[in-house]
Design an enzyme around this catalytic site. Structure first.
Site, mmCIF file in Angstrom:
data_model
loop_
_atom_site.group_PDB
_atom_site.id
_atom_site.type_symbol
_atom_site.label_atom_id
_atom_site.label_comp_id
_atom_site.label_asym_id
_atom_site.label_seq_id
_atom_site.Cartn_x
_atom_site.Cartn_y
_atom_site.Cartn_z
ATOM 1 C CB CYS A 73 -0.942 0.005 1.200
ATOM 2 S SG CYS A 73 -0.117 -0.028 2.792
ATOM 3 C CG HIS A 109 -4.006 -0.302 5.012
ATOM 4 N ND1 HIS A 109 -3.226 -0.808 3.991
ATOM 5 C CD2 HIS A 109 -5.248 -0.145 4.482
ATOM 6 C CE1 HIS A 109 -3.977 -0.967 2.909
ATOM 7 N NE2 HIS A 109 -5.195 -0.554 3.180
#
Length: 499
Positions: free
Chosen positions: A94, A341
């Site tokens: 990510c 994240h």
């Protein structure tokens, strides 16, 4: 910033006999330059272990664990359920996928003629993705004399070849002319994850580098490599292209701790330097504006307004303070960081990123003198703040302001009263409500594992109204670092996940 905990183990096997390969690599010291040529091709065996050390850390010269490497071996793959959204299959990448998604949305929402930004044909996906990748590479290029480096597979070494026949195929195709764009035929589906027996060392032993000198050539080459980007290891190939375009030494000069790799070889997450490199073209390790000094050390931050922004949950926990250049980008798109994240929050409401109002400028300048983010400054700094804002700063007037803003003689000036004194009742120009969207590329973080945008309405009222108070979620706490009184009303029963 951590992007994901260690993922599942995989069947990736490290091939024997390649333990000494990093010692065979040599890298041009200033990045990727050419001498009197337009396009130049190099085998990656000419690069030295500095590339691997920078990305994975010095201890990774013997390789990275199969499970960590496997999580980074996916390509840029669009969701079947949301044609303009990229999918992420496991934690870690990510750090690359979210910035690419943010720039992709910028181009779709503000540079595309079609009003239906959520629908794209396969050909439109190809054009949009490659334009986005080219834009990030252009941003990373240090100067006009520096070329653009593209890292691809060496001929005949594409991992789409089965492990049983790879050696045979390599020998058959080694001397055959083959355009890069034919490495993966268009009718094939992209490989989401690497072949099971593609290991860390083998990956680095079969790479190929080419350099182009003009933007037009760059865009043409990136477009021709579309199936490489969307295939196995496309994310890593693009990341290496950005790093070599920027230049190893240039990155080392910008990164705060050169011992910290761009990708953590133990947990697999990307660093803040990596995120900043992709978002701003500079691999600085901090998110504040400009430079700061700490114990005699000069610490580098963000030096100009970014095209897309960055907000982090860590600021709500007072671990850091994101500066205006990332908090107020050119376009209303923000990468959101949690503990583990990265996701993306965006809207089409351009008034959110309009020119800085006088009160916003005053807040930014005041906070630049408040190094500890206390919400106040010593009264001795008031004159400096007023001078920086071009306010009347004659000693007699400053003394009068001090007595008014610090009636109890505490020796401090609070931000709130300062803004009310000099910039009262200023309208920010932000509408009371506007449609918003949230993107999370991880399939398991989406409802029914369908990667889709979550739609909602944002309310920015300027004060807390209990009549419209919504649930306290990580996404909301992250956004409150920019809009303290924002409320979010989502159209689904499931609030979007920041993780």
């Amino acid at each position: 910033m951590p992007q994901a905990p260690p993922g599942r183990t995989s069947g990736c096997q490290r091939l024997a006999g390649l333990g000494s390969w990093p010692n065979r690599l040599q890298l041009p010291p200033s990045g990727c330059r050419t001498e009197g040529v337009t396009t130049k091709k190099n085998n990656m065996s000419e690069l030295n272990s500095d590339v691997v050390d920078l990305v994975w850390g010095r201890s990774s010269s013997g390789g990275v664990s199969a499970s960590i490497f496997r999580r980074w071996t996916q390509g840029f793959v669009f969701s079947e359920n949301e044609h303009t959204a990229l999918e992420q299959f496991e934690g870690g990448p990510c750090a690359v996928i979210a910035p690419v998604q943010a720039f992709l949305l910028k181009n779709l929402l503000f540079n595309r003629e079609s009003s239906n930004w959520r629908q794209m044909s396969e050909e439109e996906q190809k054009t949009a993705l490659c334009l986005t990748l080219s834009e990030i590479l252009e941003s990373a290029c240090s100067s006009s004399s520096t070329g653009f480096c593209l890292v691809t597979w060496a001929k005949g070494h594409s991992p789409q070849t089965s492990s049983d026949t790879i050696t045979e195929t390599q020998s058959e195709t080694q001397d055959m002319p083959q355009p890069e764009s034919s490495q993966q035929p268009q009718e094939q589906q992209p490989t989401a994850l690497a072949a099971e027996d593609l290991g860390f060392e083998q990956f680095h032993s079969v790479l190929h580098m080419r350099t182009v000198m003009s933007v037009s050539e760059l865009r043409e080459e990136v477009l021709s490599l579309y199936h490489t980007w969307r295939g196995c290891c496309g994310v890593l190939l693009f990341l290496y292209s950005v790093i070599l375009t920027k230049g190893i030494e240039n990155i080392r000069n910008e990164i705060q701790d050169t011992a910290e790799p761009l990708i953590d070889p133990v947990h697999g997450h990307g660093s803040q330097s990596l995120v900043n490199l992709l978002v701003t073209g500079h691999a600085v390790s901090n998110v504040w504006d400009g430079e700061r000094e700490c114990s005699g050390m000069k610490l580098h931050g963000i030096h100009k307004q970014a095209s897309v922004g960055f907000l982090t949950l860590m600021e709500s926990l007072r671990y850091c303070k994101v500066g205006t250049f990332l908090k107020s980008p050119k376009f209303p798109i923000w990468i959101l960081g949690s503990e583990t994240h990265l996701s993306v929050f965006f809207t089409k409401e351009m008034s959110l990123v309009g020119p800085e109002s006088p009160s916003e400028q005053a807040r930014r300048v005041f906070q630049s003198f408040d190094h500890e983010d206390n919400g106040f400054i010593p009264e001795s700094l008031l004159e400096d703040v007023m001078k920086a804002l071009d306010l009347v700063s004659e000693p007699e007037y400053v003394s009068l302001v001090k007595s008014k803003l610090d009636p109890e003689n505490l020796g401090i000036i609070l931000l709130g009263p300062f803004l009310l004194e000099f910039f009262p009742d200023q309208d920010s120009g932000i509408p009371d409500s506007f449609p918003v969207y949230h993107y999370n590329g991880l399939k398991q973080s989406n409802h029914k594992e369908r990667v889709e945008y979550v739609e909602g309405t944002a309310l920015v009222l300027g004060f807390e109204d209990p009549m419209v108070r919504t649930d306290d979620t990580p996404v909301k706490r992250c956004l409150q670092t920019k809009w303290p009184y924002i409320e979010l009303l989502w159209t689904t029963d499931h609030s979007p996940s920041l993780n």
